[in-house]
Design an enzyme around this catalytic site. Structure first.
Site, PDB file in Angstrom:
ATOM      1  N   CYS A 154      26.682  79.817   7.408  1.00 59.02           N
ATOM      2  CA  CYS A 154      27.085  79.527   8.691  1.00 59.02           C
ATOM      3  C   CYS A 154      28.440  79.377   8.846  1.00 59.02           C
ATOM      4  CB  CYS A 154      26.203  78.412   9.137  1.00 59.02           C
ATOM      5  SG  CYS A 154      26.825  76.868   8.099  1.00 59.02           S
ATOM      6  N   CYS A 177      22.819  69.258   6.172  1.00 59.10           N
ATOM      7  CA  CYS A 177      24.092  69.200   6.761  1.00 59.10           C
ATOM      8  C   CYS A 177      24.930  68.064   5.874  1.00 59.10           C
ATOM      9  CB  CYS A 177      24.290  68.667   8.229  1.00 59.10           C
ATOM     10  SG  CYS A 177      23.655  69.847   9.248  1.00 59.10           S
TER      11      CYS A 177
HETATM   12 FE1  FES Z   1      26.304  73.091  10.063  1.00 59.76          FE
HETATM   13 FE2  FES Z   1      24.993  70.828  10.431  1.00 59.76          FE
HETATM   14  S1  FES Z   1      24.503  72.676  10.928  1.00 59.76           S
HETATM   15  S2  FES Z   1      27.037  71.209   9.308  1.00 59.76           S
HETATM   16 FE1  FES Z   2      25.968  75.357   8.506  1.00 59.92          FE
HETATM   17 FE2  FES Z   2      24.160  73.474   8.749  1.00 59.92          FE
HETATM   18  S1  FES Z   2      24.236  75.350   9.820  1.00 59.92           S
HETATM   19  S2  FES Z   2      25.601  73.542   7.388  1.00 59.92           S
END
Ligand code: FES
Ligand code: FES
Length: 122
Positions: free
Chosen positions: A33, A102
């Site tokens: 992500c 996270c």
């Molecule tokens: Fe990426 Fe929480 S969804 S850090």
């Molecule tokens: Fe990236 Fe949660 S989506 S850490």
């Protein structure tokens, strides 16, 4: 969905920023992500005397990093290494299951910063 403690740390995050002359810096990211977490440490006699964080993560990442900095400050490096994403989430009165990952960013960045410091001592 979020506990009061999570909301508190999200709205008033503790220890945000950087430490210019840090003794250890930990950077971790989630390649999927693109979220990034960076933790800076000042260490004196094996004790964490100051700690700051910066993140490109979501609200749960902000809250868990804020909490992890509070939990780590004043601890020895070995004690801080025992802080896990689980213990941070518990200190926040829980996180929604889809947000547990996270909290890995916060705990992993702390551990990476300690490793970085110990590497430099060699
Ligand atoms: Fe990426 Fe929480 S969804 S850090
Ligand atoms: Fe990236 Fe949660 S989506 S850490």
């Amino acid at each position: 969905m979020y506990s009061e403690k999570v909301m508190d740390h999200f709205e008033n995050p503790r220890n945000v920023g950087e430490i210019a002359d840090a003794d250890g810096v930990g950077l971790v990211g989630n390649p999927t992500c693109g979220d990034i977490m960076k933790i800076y440490l000042k260490i004196d006699n094996d004790v964490i005397t100051d700690i700051k964080f910066k993140t490109f993560g979501c609200g749960a990442a902000i809250a868990t990093s804020s909490m992890v900095t509070e939990m780590a400050k004043g601890k020895t490096l070995d004690e801080a290494l025992r802080l896990s994403n689980q213990s941070v989430a518990e200190a926040l009165d829980g996180l929604p299951p889809q947000k547990m990952h996270c909290s890995n960013l916060a705990a992993d960045a702390l551990h990476a910063a300690i490793d970085n410091y110990r590497e430099k001592q060699k």
